[in-house]
Design a protein around this motif. Structure first.
Motif, PDB file in Angstrom:
ATOM      1  N   SER A   1       0.815  -1.217   0.000  1.00  0.00           N
ATOM      2  CA  SER A   1       0.000   0.000   0.000  1.00  0.00           C
ATOM      3  C   SER A   1       0.845   1.261   0.000  1.00  0.00           C
ATOM      4  CB  SER A   1      -0.941   0.001   1.207  1.00  0.00           C
ATOM      5  OG  SER A   1      -0.198  -0.017   2.417  1.00  0.00           O
ATOM      6  N   SER A   2       2.123   1.141   0.418  1.00  0.00           N
ATOM      7  CA  SER A   2       2.978   2.325   0.506  1.00  0.00           C
ATOM      8  C   SER A   2       3.373   2.886  -0.856  1.00  0.00           C
ATOM      9  CB  SER A   2       4.250   1.989   1.302  1.00  0.00           C
ATOM     10  OG  SER A   2       5.002   0.984   0.644  1.00  0.00           O
ATOM     11  N   LEU A   3       3.083   2.153  -1.929  1.00  0.00           N
ATOM     12  CA  LEU A   3       3.452   2.596  -3.276  1.00  0.00           C
ATOM     13  C   LEU A   3       2.502   3.645  -3.842  1.00  0.00           C
ATOM     14  CD1 LEU A   3       4.265  -0.821  -5.002  1.00  0.00           C
ATOM     15  CD2 LEU A   3       5.911   0.987  -4.510  1.00  0.00           C
ATOM     16  N   PHE A   4       1.312   3.770  -3.279  1.00  0.00           N
ATOM     17  CA  PHE A   4       0.249   4.510  -3.949  1.00  0.00           C
ATOM     18  C   PHE A   4       0.253   5.994  -3.599  1.00  0.00           C
ATOM     19  CE2 PHE A   4      -0.977   0.139  -4.113  1.00  0.00           C
ATOM     20  CZ  PHE A   4      -1.630  -0.011  -5.326  1.00  0.00           C
ATOM     21  N   GLN A   5      -0.118   6.772  -4.584  1.00  0.00           N
ATOM     22  CA  GLN A   5      -0.241   8.224  -4.435  1.00  0.00           C
ATOM     23  C   GLN A   5      -1.327   8.580  -3.427  1.00  0.00           C
ATOM     24  OE1 GLN A   5       0.611  11.319  -4.342  1.00  0.00           O
ATOM     25  NE2 GLN A   5       0.794  11.864  -6.514  1.00  0.00           N
ATOM     26  N   ASN A   6      -1.194   9.741  -2.809  1.00  0.00           N
ATOM     27  CA  ASN A   6      -2.237  10.302  -1.954  1.00  0.00           C
ATOM     28  C   ASN A   6      -3.406  10.718  -2.854  1.00  0.00           C
ATOM     29  OD1 ASN A   6      -3.870  11.933  -0.387  1.00  0.00           O
ATOM     30  ND2 ASN A   6      -2.182  13.042   0.555  1.00  0.00           N
ATOM     31  N   PRO A   7      -4.619  10.191  -2.663  1.00  0.00           N
ATOM     32  CA  PRO A   7      -5.738  10.519  -3.549  1.00  0.00           C
ATOM     33  C   PRO A   7      -5.999  12.018  -3.681  1.00  0.00           C
ATOM     34  CG  PRO A   7      -6.331   8.719  -2.079  1.00  0.00           C
ATOM     35  CD  PRO A   7      -5.017   9.238  -1.596  1.00  0.00           C
ATOM     36  N   ALA A   8      -5.734  12.774  -2.614  1.00  0.00           N
ATOM     37  CA  ALA A   8      -5.985  14.216  -2.639  1.00  0.00           C
ATOM     38  C   ALA A   8      -4.978  14.948  -3.525  1.00  0.00           C
ATOM     39  CB  ALA A   8      -5.935  14.790  -1.225  1.00  0.00           C
ATOM     40  N   LYS A   9      -3.871  14.273  -3.905  1.00  0.00           N
ATOM     41  CA  LYS A   9      -2.836  14.926  -4.693  1.00  0.00           C
ATOM     42  C   LYS A   9      -2.680  14.326  -6.084  1.00  0.00           C
ATOM     43  CE  LYS A   9      -0.186  16.991  -1.000  1.00  0.00           C
ATOM     44  NZ  LYS A   9       1.151  17.292  -0.455  1.00  0.00           N
ATOM     45  N   LEU A  10      -3.684  13.593  -6.535  1.00  0.00           N
ATOM     46  CA  LEU A  10      -3.641  13.059  -7.892  1.00  0.00           C
ATOM     47  C   LEU A  10      -3.572  14.217  -8.892  1.00  0.00           C
ATOM     48  CD1 LEU A  10      -6.314  10.235  -7.591  1.00  0.00           C
ATOM     49  CD2 LEU A  10      -3.872   9.899  -8.064  1.00  0.00           C
ATOM     50  N   HIS A  11      -2.674  14.117  -9.847  1.00  0.00           N
ATOM     51  CA  HIS A  11      -2.517  15.199 -10.817  1.00  0.00           C
ATOM     52  C   HIS A  11      -1.866  14.672 -12.091  1.00  0.00           C
ATOM     53  CE1 HIS A  11       1.389  15.018  -8.770  1.00  0.00           C
ATOM     54  NE2 HIS A  11       1.907  15.440  -9.904  1.00  0.00           N
TER      55      HIS A  11
END
Length: 314
Positions: free
Chosen positions: A169-179
């Motif tokens: 799970s540590s690989l994934f982007q923060n959903p609030a910072k998707l760009h």
């Protein structure tokens, strides 16, 4: 081959040649000495792009350079500055470290002042490329519909591929910072941030289509000297997984010019199964009507990056 095809540096609409020098492991205080030795005749070309004032005592050229770059002009124990002054027969005044202001070159001969200014510009441009980027142009993808689909993607990847090497799970982007990234910038003081804001607004009336927007924004910012060009066309992309996120969930992706430094010590992961199972995953559709000048390592009240400038299309 390096001699036949030397590195070219674009400054103020003109192109200069950087002569090849033997690569060595230098500390930051010593790097400018090695670089200065690589400045060839191309750095002495007369240039009419500079404002040179004639005074009672000769000639004068004043210009702004961000304070973090002063040390590269001064050099270790002031040697680079002394050599510049001796070679060009000029006097160079530099503000105190940390104080923003103008660098002033004075001399008896106009060509000497031009040569000193050109050499400083080439020196500054080279070491600017070694600074970590501070801002980036982006399309925000943190809308609820995209975040929901992204979290679904994350859940399914972990359910189906958690046994693959390095997948967690540590690989994934923060959903609030998707760009979606357009390009990265090095803005070293408030004046450069203001310049980037003004440039962004000037682009508004000329663009229409997404790839065209990205390509023309890139061209404008590269020409201004605030951004480096890495591809013929902008490779629009949105990062959803990155090994950088293992150590810092708020980390930002690196540009290709600096990413090699950060691979050391990073745990890789096997993404082959993910690519096979999720190659056609649908993340949803949104209308992109704004380009953001986003500040790296920052967060605003919505969870996205703090914005230094914004270009909104009607």
């Amino acid at each position: 081959m390096e001699v036949m095809r030397p590195t070219l540096i674009r400054i103020g609409g003109r192109i200069y040649r950087k002569n090849h020098i033997q690569e060595k492991a230098h500390q930051h205080e010593e790097e400018e000495e090695a670089f200065y030795a690589g400045l060839g005749d191309g750095a002495d070309e007369p240039c009419d792009a500079f404002v040179i004032e004639e005074t009672e005592r000769g000639y004068r050229c004043a210009f702004d350079v961000p304070s973090p770059l002063y040390k590269y002009i001064i050099g270790k124990k002031g040697e680079t500055k002394k050599r510049l002054e001796m070679d060009t027969r000029t006097s160079i005044s530099i503000p105190k470290p940390g104080a923003e202001g103008e660098i002033v070159i004075t001399g008896q001969h106009r060509n000497g002042v031009i040569s000193a200014r050109t050499r400083i510009d080439v020196l500054v441009e080279s070491f600017r490329k070694k600074q970590p980027f501070t801002h980036f142009l982006s399309f925000a993808l943190n809308q609820p519909v995209i975040q929901e689909k992204f979290l679904q993607f994350k859940k399914e990847v972990l359910e189906k591929c958690s046994n693959d090497c390095g997948v967690s799970s540590s690989l994934f982007q923060n959903p609030a910072k998707l760009h979606m990234t357009i390009g990265t910038l090095v803005l070293l003081n408030e004046q450069e941030i203001q310049k980037a804001q003004e440039l962004l607004q000037k682009c508004k009336e000329e663009f229409a289509e997404l790839q065209l927007i990205a390509d023309r924004l890139m061209d404008r910012f590269v020409t201004s000297g605030l951004m480096l060009k890495e591809w013929d066309r902008v490779k629009l992309h949105a990062t959803v997984m990155n090994t950088l996120f293992r150590k810092d969930p708020n980390a930002d992706e690196q540009s290709n010019t600096t990413i090699g430094k950060f691979f050391k010590g990073r745990e890789s992961f096997d993404g082959r199964n993910i690519m096979k199972l999720f190659e056609n995953f649908y993340f949803g559709g949104v209308q992109l009507n704004s380009v953001f000048l986003s500040q790296r390592f920052s967060t605003d009240s919505s969870g996205y990056y703090a914005t230094s400038g914004q270009l909104t299309f009607s």
